[in-house]
Write a protein that holds these residues in place. Structure first.
Motif, PDB file in Angstrom:
ATOM      1  N   ARG A 128      -6.832   0.314  -4.560  1.00 12.65           N
ATOM      2  CA  ARG A 128      -5.817   1.028  -5.338  1.00 12.65           C
ATOM      3  C   ARG A 128      -4.804   1.705  -4.409  1.00 12.65           C
ATOM      4  O   ARG A 128      -3.599   1.701  -4.681  1.00 12.65           O
ATOM      5  N   GLU A 129      -5.284   2.272  -3.330  1.00 18.84           N
ATOM      6  CA  GLU A 129      -4.392   2.927  -2.371  1.00 18.84           C
ATOM      7  C   GLU A 129      -3.485   1.900  -1.699  1.00 18.84           C
ATOM      8  O   GLU A 129      -2.294   2.148  -1.507  1.00 18.84           O
ATOM      9  N   CYS A 130      -4.019   0.740  -1.357  1.00 15.74           N
ATOM     10  CA  CYS A 130      -3.200  -0.317  -0.766  1.00 15.74           C
ATOM     11  C   CYS A 130      -2.097  -0.751  -1.736  1.00 15.74           C
ATOM     12  O   CYS A 130      -0.955  -0.974  -1.319  1.00 15.74           O
ATOM     13  N   ALA A 131      -2.419  -0.867  -3.011  1.00 19.59           N
ATOM     14  CA  ALA A 131      -1.408  -1.224  -4.007  1.00 19.59           C
ATOM     15  C   ALA A 131      -0.303  -0.172  -4.033  1.00 19.59           C
ATOM     16  O   ALA A 131       0.890  -0.510  -4.130  1.00 19.59           O
ATOM     17  N   ARG A 132      -0.664   1.095  -3.910  1.00 23.07           N
ATOM     18  CA  ARG A 132       0.318   2.185  -3.915  1.00 23.07           C
ATOM     19  C   ARG A 132       1.287   2.082  -2.742  1.00 23.07           C
ATOM     20  O   ARG A 132       2.483   2.346  -2.887  1.00 23.07           O
ATOM     21  N   ILE A 133       0.780   1.686  -1.591  1.00 17.45           N
ATOM     22  CA  ILE A 133       1.614   1.682  -0.378  1.00 17.45           C
ATOM     23  C   ILE A 133       2.121   0.296   0.001  1.00 17.45           C
ATOM     24  O   ILE A 133       2.760   0.132   1.036  1.00 17.45           O
ATOM     25  N   GLY A 134       1.818  -0.714  -0.827  1.00 17.66           N
ATOM     26  CA  GLY A 134       2.342  -2.057  -0.576  1.00 17.66           C
ATOM     27  C   GLY A 134       1.627  -2.820   0.529  1.00 17.66           C
ATOM     28  O   GLY A 134       2.249  -3.599   1.253  1.00 17.66           O
ATOM     29  N   ARG A 135       0.315  -2.611   0.665  1.00 17.29           N
ATOM     30  CA  ARG A 135      -0.478  -3.324   1.667  1.00 17.29           C
ATOM     31  C   ARG A 135      -1.571  -4.123   0.970  1.00 17.29           C
ATOM     32  O   ARG A 135      -1.919  -3.846  -0.177  1.00 17.29           O
ATOM     33  N   GLU A 136      -2.141  -5.065   1.696  1.00 17.02           N
ATOM     34  CA  GLU A 136      -3.260  -5.848   1.193  1.00 17.02           C
ATOM     35  C   GLU A 136      -4.548  -5.326   1.814  1.00 17.02           C
ATOM     36  O   GLU A 136      -4.627  -5.191   3.043  1.00 17.02           O
TER      37      GLU A 136
END
Length: 162
Positions: A128-136
């Protein structure tokens, strides 16, 4: 700068210690990304079970925020921002997600304390945090493993002079 919602607790901590440690203040924060999780994790800290936390290094980079350091002090709050206690960072180590140890999972004190539980729960959270910051998310994503002590909380052993 100590935020208004944390000032009363911070002043009580400094009065008990007989010193102002404002230079060591890091942040006021709540654990997790939802209210129920924030409450559960705060209770684990207040009960002495949870003595560590993990965060995604990429989030600090994305948010242009300095990570905590040994000796830094943070005010733990509930979801609404009510100050509950003060933690002091003892150690910080950055490791790939896949290299987080069973020892650290136990220190984090969540669920059954196992590495399996830690990996499952943190994979979901970090995704979920990766989705927030645009990372995989990946098994190699850098995780900041922070160990801390609860150093002040009204009505608990941590509220007693050290």
């Amino acid at each position: 700068m100590i935020p208004p919602n944390a000032q009363t607790l911070w002043r009580a901590f400094c009065a008990q210690r007989g010193t102002d440690r404002s230079a060591d203040f890091y942040e006021a924060f709540h654990f997790h990304d939802n209210e129920q999780g924030a409450l559960e994790l705060a209770q684990l800290v207040l009960s002495g079970v949870k003595r560590g936390t993990a965060s995604l290094v990429w989030s600090y980079e994305h948010d242009q925020k300095r990570p905590p350091w040994p000796g830094s002090l943070s005010v733990m709050t509930d979801w609404q921002g009510q100050a509950l206690g003060i933690i002091e960072t003892k150690t910080v180590e950055v490791v790939p997600f896949e290299a987080v140890s069973a020892e650290f999972a136990a220190i984090e004190g969540e669920g059954d304390g196992s590495l399996r539980y830690w990996r499952e729960g943190h994979w979901q959270y970090f995704s979920r945090e990766c989705a927030r910051i645009g990372r995989e998310p990946s098994q190699r994503m850098p995780v900041l493993c922070e160990c801390f002590d609860l150093v002040f909380a009204p009505g608990t052993q941590a509220g007693s002079p050290a």
